[in-house]
Design a protein around this motif. Structure first.
Motif, PDB file in Angstrom:
ATOM      1  N   ALA A   1     -12.775   3.387   2.022  1.00 33.87           N
ATOM      2  CA  ALA A   1     -14.030   2.544   2.181  1.00 33.87           C
ATOM      3  C   ALA A   1     -13.968   1.208   1.445  1.00 33.87           C
ATOM      4  O   ALA A   1     -14.880   0.497   1.430  1.00 33.87           O
ATOM      5  N   GLU A   2     -13.070   1.022   0.531  1.00 33.67           N
ATOM      6  CA  GLU A   2     -12.951  -0.149  -0.203  1.00 33.67           C
ATOM      7  C   GLU A   2     -12.492  -1.180   0.655  1.00 33.67           C
ATOM      8  O   GLU A   2     -12.426  -2.454   0.372  1.00 33.67           O
TER       9      GLU A   2
ATOM     10  N   GLU B   1     -11.508  13.670   0.201  1.00 40.59           N
ATOM     11  CA  GLU B   1     -12.582  12.835  -0.559  1.00 40.59           C
ATOM     12  C   GLU B   1     -11.980  11.546  -1.027  1.00 40.59           C
ATOM     13  O   GLU B   1     -12.733  10.482  -0.755  1.00 40.59           O
ATOM     14  N   ARG B   2     -10.887  11.481  -1.330  1.00 46.54           N
ATOM     15  CA  ARG B   2     -10.084  10.492  -2.086  1.00 46.54           C
ATOM     16  C   ARG B   2      -9.946   9.480  -0.907  1.00 46.54           C
ATOM     17  O   ARG B   2     -10.168   8.296  -1.088  1.00 46.54           O
TER      18      ARG B   2
ATOM     19  N   ARG C   1     -11.416   9.129   1.889  1.00 44.74           N
ATOM     20  CA  ARG C   1     -13.118   8.214   2.299  1.00 44.74           C
ATOM     21  C   ARG C   1     -13.255   7.163   1.277  1.00 44.74           C
ATOM     22  O   ARG C   1     -13.664   6.385   1.577  1.00 44.74           O
ATOM     23  N   GLU C   2     -12.965   7.677   0.007  1.00 42.37           N
ATOM     24  CA  GLU C   2     -13.415   6.718  -0.993  1.00 42.37           C
ATOM     25  C   GLU C   2     -12.586   5.442  -0.884  1.00 42.37           C
ATOM     26  O   GLU C   2     -13.084   4.450  -1.072  1.00 42.37           O
ATOM     27  N   TRP C   3     -11.127   5.679  -1.046  1.00 35.88           N
ATOM     28  CA  TRP C   3     -10.369   4.674  -1.224  1.00 35.88           C
ATOM     29  C   TRP C   3     -10.457   3.518   0.389  1.00 35.88           C
ATOM     30  O   TRP C   3     -10.417   2.439   0.351  1.00 35.88           O
TER      31      TRP C   3
END
Lengths: 184, 108
Positions: free
Chosen positions: A36-37, A29-30, A32-34
């Motif tokens: 995406a930035e 999940e991390r 995908r989050e990171w």
């Protein structure tokens, strides 16, 4: 769909590596989050040139790697103030090591009548290694005392080897001095 | 909550519009913090229930942009943030932008 720019792929790779420190699901999940930035950074209209955007993306990925290290290990979280207290013993050890080093170098030079390039050939790799050690230690530290990190980096580089010794004695916060995480 | 300089900056950014949803890079820019400082802090605030996070459902302005994770203050978070900032302002007069470093050991 076009292939993302090389910088983005390098940064994604760094982030993916960092996320492997985190336990399974959380790591995915991390990531995908990171990741995406990255497009936001690489197309940020507030950053003038493409080179600076790339540098920003890479420094972002390096920060993520530090962050994953912190999140991945139980223990003191980010931004902990150090417990106050002047490290007398570390400073004394630093002074002793410095005097010892100077004595050793002078002693060797006198004892073996070293002239010409030899002293430099012996000293330069050791000094470079020491400075590299200090800078790596500095980069990996969550927090340092008295000066900001860049200040210590300059000190380490300008005063070889005294700066590095001063950093290790004064600026570095020993693990034992970090406060346990505050309970909410 | 322990108010450090970076934390104070993040809280100010959140409080500028408490109902806004912010994504990581947006917060990094607004609070002028590096990723290595911001994300551990967000994780801590999240664990304390002061911030919630959610994935954006589907990027509408996207040109194939991957979905982002957004962060938002909870009601409790907004209350705690206001309290902490007021307390900090009362205890130590600070520059308006809050760039001053906290004194070591300044807690609670």
């Amino acid at each position: 769909m076009t292939r993302p720019p090389r910088v983005q792929r390098v940064a994604e790779h760094l982030i993916a590596r960092a996320c492997r420190r985190l336990p399974g699901e959380a790591g995915d999940e991390r990531y995908r989050e990171w990741a995406a930035e990255l497009p936001a950074i690489l197309s940020d209209p507030d950053i003038g040139s493409g080179v600076r955007r790339s540098a920003r993306a890479l420094s972002y990925a390096a920060g993520i790697s530090r962050c994953a290290r912190r999140l991945g290990r139980p223990g003191p979280p980010a931004s902990l103030p150090a417990r106050p207290g002047f490290p007398v013993r570390r400073v004394a050890a630093g002074v002793a090591i410095y005097l010892g080093l100077v004595g050793l170098v002078v002693g060797l030079a006198v004892a073996f009548h070293l002239h010409g390039p030899w002293p430099a050939i012996l000293i330069v790799p050791v000094a470079a290694g020491f400075v590299a050690f200090c800078l790596v230690d500095l980069a990996r530290a969550d927090q340092v005392r008295y000066l900001p990190k860049w200040g210590w980096a300059i000190v380490c580089l300008v005063q070889i080897p005294l700066g590095g010794i001063v950093y290790l004695a004064l600026g570095k916060i020993p693990r034992a001095n970090l406060e346990p995480p505050a309970q909410p | 909550m322990k108010l450090t300089g970076p934390l104070e900056r993040v809280l100010r950014v959140f409080l500028a519009d408490p109902s806004a949803r912010r994504y990581g890079y947006d917060l990094m820019k607004a609070a002028r913090l590096p990723s290595g400082t911001l994300y551990p802090m967000l994780a801590r605030l999240h664990d304390q229930g002061l911030v919630t996070s959610e994935w954006e459902p589907s990027p509408d302005d996207a040109g194939g942009r991957p979905p982002r994770k957004y962060y938002q203050l909870t009601a409790e978070g907004a209350r705690a943030a206001r309290l902490e900032l007021a307390r900090a302002a009362g205890a130590v007069p600070r520059a308006a932008h809050g760039t001053a470093r906290p004194a070591p050991g300044s807690t609670q």
